[in-house]
Motif scaffolding. Structure first.
Motif, PDB file in Angstrom:
ATOM      1  N   UNK A  57       0.799  -1.236   0.000  1.00  0.00           N
ATOM      2  CA  UNK A  57       0.000   0.000   0.000  1.00  0.00           C
ATOM      3  C   UNK A  57       0.829   1.282   0.000  1.00  0.00           C
ATOM      4  N   UNK A  58       1.927   1.330   0.757  1.00  0.00           N
ATOM      5  CA  UNK A  58       2.682   2.571   0.893  1.00  0.00           C
ATOM      6  C   UNK A  58       3.793   2.738  -0.147  1.00  0.00           C
ATOM      7  N   UNK A  59       3.953   1.744  -1.011  1.00  0.00           N
ATOM      8  CA  UNK A  59       4.979   1.839  -2.054  1.00  0.00           C
ATOM      9  C   UNK A  59       4.453   2.614  -3.247  1.00  0.00           C
ATOM     10  N   UNK A  60       5.359   3.185  -4.008  1.00  0.00           N
ATOM     11  CA  UNK A  60       5.051   3.813  -5.297  1.00  0.00           C
ATOM     12  C   UNK A  60       6.006   3.206  -6.300  1.00  0.00           C
ATOM     13  N   UNK A  61       5.551   2.146  -6.971  1.00  0.00           N
ATOM     14  CA  UNK A  61       6.396   1.469  -7.945  1.00  0.00           C
ATOM     15  C   UNK A  61       6.346   2.248  -9.254  1.00  0.00           C
ATOM     16  N   UNK A  62       7.503   2.724  -9.687  1.00  0.00           N
ATOM     17  CA  UNK A  62       7.589   3.454 -10.949  1.00  0.00           C
ATOM     18  C   UNK A  62       7.949   2.542 -12.104  1.00  0.00           C
ATOM     19  N   UNK A  63       8.570   1.411 -11.798  1.00  0.00           N
ATOM     20  CA  UNK A  63       8.924   0.478 -12.853  1.00  0.00           C
ATOM     21  C   UNK A  63       9.611  -0.751 -12.308  1.00  0.00           C
ATOM     22  N   UNK A  64       9.590  -1.810 -13.130  1.00  0.00           N
ATOM     23  CA  UNK A  64      10.240  -3.066 -12.783  1.00  0.00           C
ATOM     24  C   UNK A  64      10.975  -3.555 -14.021  1.00  0.00           C
ATOM     25  N   UNK A  65      12.277  -3.717 -13.915  1.00  0.00           N
ATOM     26  CA  UNK A  65      13.076  -4.299 -14.992  1.00  0.00           C
ATOM     27  C   UNK A  65      13.269  -5.776 -14.670  1.00  0.00           C
ATOM     28  N   UNK A  66      12.944  -6.645 -15.616  1.00  0.00           N
ATOM     29  CA  UNK A  66      12.993  -8.091 -15.390  1.00  0.00           C
ATOM     30  C   UNK A  66      13.849  -8.742 -16.461  1.00  0.00           C
ATOM     31  N   UNK A  67      14.656  -9.710 -16.046  1.00  0.00           N
ATOM     32  CA  UNK A  67      15.403 -10.504 -17.012  1.00  0.00           C
ATOM     33  C   UNK A  67      15.544 -11.934 -16.494  1.00  0.00           C
ATOM     34  N   UNK A  68      15.667 -12.909 -17.404  1.00  0.00           N
ATOM     35  CA  UNK A  68      15.904 -14.293 -16.975  1.00  0.00           C
ATOM     36  C   UNK A  68      17.219 -14.353 -16.207  1.00  0.00           C
ATOM     37  N   UNK A  69      17.307 -15.282 -15.283  1.00  0.00           N
ATOM     38  CA  UNK A  69      18.520 -15.396 -14.474  1.00  0.00           C
ATOM     39  C   UNK A  69      18.988 -16.846 -14.436  1.00  0.00           C
ATOM     40  N   UNK A  70      20.287 -17.026 -14.516  1.00  0.00           N
ATOM     41  CA  UNK A  70      20.886 -18.346 -14.340  1.00  0.00           C
ATOM     42  C   UNK A  70      21.156 -18.620 -12.862  1.00  0.00           C
ATOM     43  N   UNK A  71      21.041 -17.563 -12.047  1.00  0.00           N
ATOM     44  CA  UNK A  71      21.234 -17.702 -10.604  1.00  0.00           C
ATOM     45  C   UNK A  71      20.123 -18.578 -10.059  1.00  0.00           C
ATOM     46  N   UNK A  72      20.444 -19.412  -9.079  1.00  0.00           N
ATOM     47  CA  UNK A  72      19.434 -20.231  -8.436  1.00  0.00           C
ATOM     48  C   UNK A  72      19.264 -19.775  -6.995  1.00  0.00           C
ATOM     49  N   UNK A  73      18.188 -20.192  -6.386  1.00  0.00           N
ATOM     50  CA  UNK A  73      17.878 -19.760  -5.032  1.00  0.00           C
ATOM     51  C   UNK A  73      17.838 -20.965  -4.088  1.00  0.00           C
ATOM     52  N   UNK A  74      18.242 -20.737  -2.854  1.00  0.00           N
ATOM     53  CA  UNK A  74      18.068 -21.748  -1.831  1.00  0.00           C
ATOM     54  C   UNK A  74      16.581 -21.870  -1.513  1.00  0.00           C
ATOM     55  N   UNK A  75      16.196 -22.937  -0.890  1.00  0.00           N
ATOM     56  CA  UNK A  75      14.792 -23.126  -0.535  1.00  0.00           C
ATOM     57  C   UNK A  75      14.323 -22.001   0.383  1.00  0.00           C
ATOM     58  N   UNK A  76      13.143 -21.476   0.123  1.00  0.00           N
ATOM     59  CA  UNK A  76      12.589 -20.404   0.918  1.00  0.00           C
ATOM     60  C   UNK A  76      12.814 -19.055   0.261  1.00  0.00           C
ATOM     61  N   UNK A  77      12.482 -18.013   0.986  1.00  0.00           N
ATOM     62  CA  UNK A  77      12.614 -16.654   0.471  1.00  0.00           C
ATOM     63  C   UNK A  77      13.226 -15.797   1.565  1.00  0.00           C
ATOM     64  N   UNK A  78      14.338 -15.159   1.254  1.00  0.00           N
ATOM     65  CA  UNK A  78      15.076 -14.372   2.226  1.00  0.00           C
ATOM     66  C   UNK A  78      14.940 -12.877   1.913  1.00  0.00           C
ATOM     67  N   UNK A  79      15.056 -12.054   2.951  1.00  0.00           N
ATOM     68  CA  UNK A  79      15.128 -10.611   2.760  1.00  0.00           C
ATOM     69  C   UNK A  79      16.428 -10.128   3.364  1.00  0.00           C
ATOM     70  N   UNK A  80      16.960  -9.063   2.803  1.00  0.00           N
ATOM     71  CA  UNK A  80      18.223  -8.561   3.317  1.00  0.00           C
ATOM     72  C   UNK A  80      18.340  -7.087   3.076  1.00  0.00           C
TER      73      UNK A  80
END
Length: 89
Positions: free
Chosen positions: A66-89
């Motif tokens: 609600x409090x964000x103002x997203x002006x844009x999102x740049x997206x590209x495919x990634x070869x990077x993989x992720x560990x199980x779960x979702x982390x924030x940092x």
């Protein structure tokens, strides 16, 4: 089949709960990855999972919490993989 994308979200996306929003949405969609603040004010997001869930996540990234103002999102495919779960940092 698992796919990964990396996205960079810009606008008013730091200090507004954007990373926790990403974490909740990723959990709902059964996606792995991370969201972290960058020094230039953007948020970097990596998500890995099924293509249909990733498409839904990209839609959510464009909306944000609600409090964000997203002006844009740049997206590209990634070869990077992720560990199980979702982390924030």
């Amino acid at each position: 089949m698992q796919h990964c994308i990396k996205a960079w979200v810009y606008g008013k996306v730091q200090g507004v709960g954007y990373r926790m929003f990403c974490k909740r949405r990723a959990k709902e969609l059964n996606l792995d990855g991370y969201a972290l603040n960058l020094s230039d004010g953007r948020v970097e997001v990596l998500v890995c999972g099924h293509s249909d869930a990733i498409e839904k996540m990209i839609e959510s990234l464009n909306e944000g919490p609600a409090f964000a103002q997203v002006l844009g999102v740049d997206v590209e495919p990634s070869q990077e993989t992720a560990a199980a779960g979702f982390m924030t940092g």
